[in-house]
Write a protein that holds these residues in place. Structure first.
Motif, short mmCIF file in Angstrom:
data_model
loop_
_atom_site.label_atom_id
_atom_site.label_comp_id
_atom_site.label_asym_id
_atom_site.label_seq_id
_atom_site.Cartn_x
_atom_site.Cartn_y
_atom_site.Cartn_z
N SER A 6 0.83 -1.21 0.00
CA SER A 6 0.00 0.00 0.00
C SER A 6 0.86 1.25 0.00
N SER A 9 2.40 1.63 -3.43
CA SER A 9 1.40 2.12 -4.38
C SER A 9 1.12 3.59 -4.17
N GLY A 56 -7.62 3.36 -8.95
CA GLY A 56 -6.20 3.30 -9.26
C GLY A 56 -5.70 4.55 -9.94
N GLY A 69 -1.08 1.54 -10.24
CA GLY A 69 -1.25 1.01 -8.90
C GLY A 69 -2.74 0.97 -8.62
N GLU A 70 -3.23 -0.09 -7.99
CA GLU A 70 -4.67 -0.24 -7.84
C GLU A 70 -5.04 -0.83 -6.49
N LEU A 71 -6.11 -0.29 -5.89
CA LEU A 71 -6.71 -0.83 -4.67
C LEU A 71 -8.06 -1.42 -5.05
N TYR A 92 -10.24 -7.42 0.29
CA TYR A 92 -9.62 -6.21 -0.26
C TYR A 92 -8.19 -6.55 -0.67
N ALA A 94 -4.33 -4.85 -2.85
CA ALA A 94 -3.55 -3.83 -3.54
C ALA A 94 -2.68 -4.52 -4.57
N SER A 95 -2.51 -3.88 -5.72
CA SER A 95 -1.71 -4.51 -6.76
C SER A 95 -1.01 -3.50 -7.64
N GLY A 113 -0.29 -8.78 -7.03
CA GLY A 113 -0.85 -8.14 -5.86
C GLY A 113 -0.97 -9.04 -4.66
#
Length: 187
Positions: A6, A9, A56, A69-71, A92, A94-95, A113
């Motif tokens: 996180s 990201s 993201g 970057g993506e949540l 949930y 993150a990636s 991720g």
């Protein structure tokens, strides 16, 4: 580990304005099909329909290379079939999403991720439990523009989770997820 991903990201998002051309934030929602299996027959299998949302920041970093970057959040998973097994309900993650621009309106990408998922109805002959588990996520997908701000995304992800124990039994759940999503880009 999720905190480290996180933070990385967030740093990517905060510094991306200077590094990325044609970049920006985006949000989206998707509907998919998931199949959970475990390494032992005791835990059986589960099939469901997850509803996910994501946010993201991404763009072109160099010529045809894309980076984001993506949540992600899994809000709920509708049950299609459950053979006494590892049912996922919400989670949930993150990636990092590296990709390659195929043409002006289409990219292909990979996903690396970490996800945290809630498992419920983990049943064995004498026990039932719920647990949260962390897993590594690996995926491939393609995204194409429908309009200037709206994209259509298709993706396949494989998730390998840590071991789940219940009633003296132990298993390593795996999840295969195919998702179709709509993405809104703020430009």
């Amino acid at each position: 580990m999720l905190k480290k991903l996180s933070v990385a990201s967030a740093i990517l998002v905060l510094t991306a304005n200077t590094a990325l051309a044609n970049s920006g934030p985006y949000v989206g929602a998707g509907l998919g099909i998931t199949s959970n299996t475990a390494t032992t027959q005791t835990f059986g299998s589960f099939r469901g329909v997850p509803l996910s949302v994501f946010a993201g920041y991404g763009g072109i970093v160099y010529q045809n290379f894309y980076l984001a970057g993506e949540l992600t959040g899994i809000l709920a998973t509708g049950e299609l079939s459950n053979q006494g097994a590892v049912r996922t309900s919400y989670g949930y993650g993150a990636s990092v999403v590296p990709g390659f621009v195929l043409c002006d309106h289409t990219i292909t990408f990979a996903r690396l991720g970490i996800v945290r998922t809630h498992f419920s109805q983990v049943r064995v002959p004498t026990a039932s439990t719920t647990t949260n588990q962390t897993g590594g996520q690996f995926g491939l997908g393609i995204q194409t523009a429908l309009t200037q701000n709206v994209d259509l995304r298709g993706e396949y992800d494989f998730i390998a989770y840590k071991s789940i124990s219940s009633g003296g039994y132990s298993a390593h759940p795996r999840s295969d997820v195919a998702t179709a999503s709509l993405v809104y880009k703020f430009m």
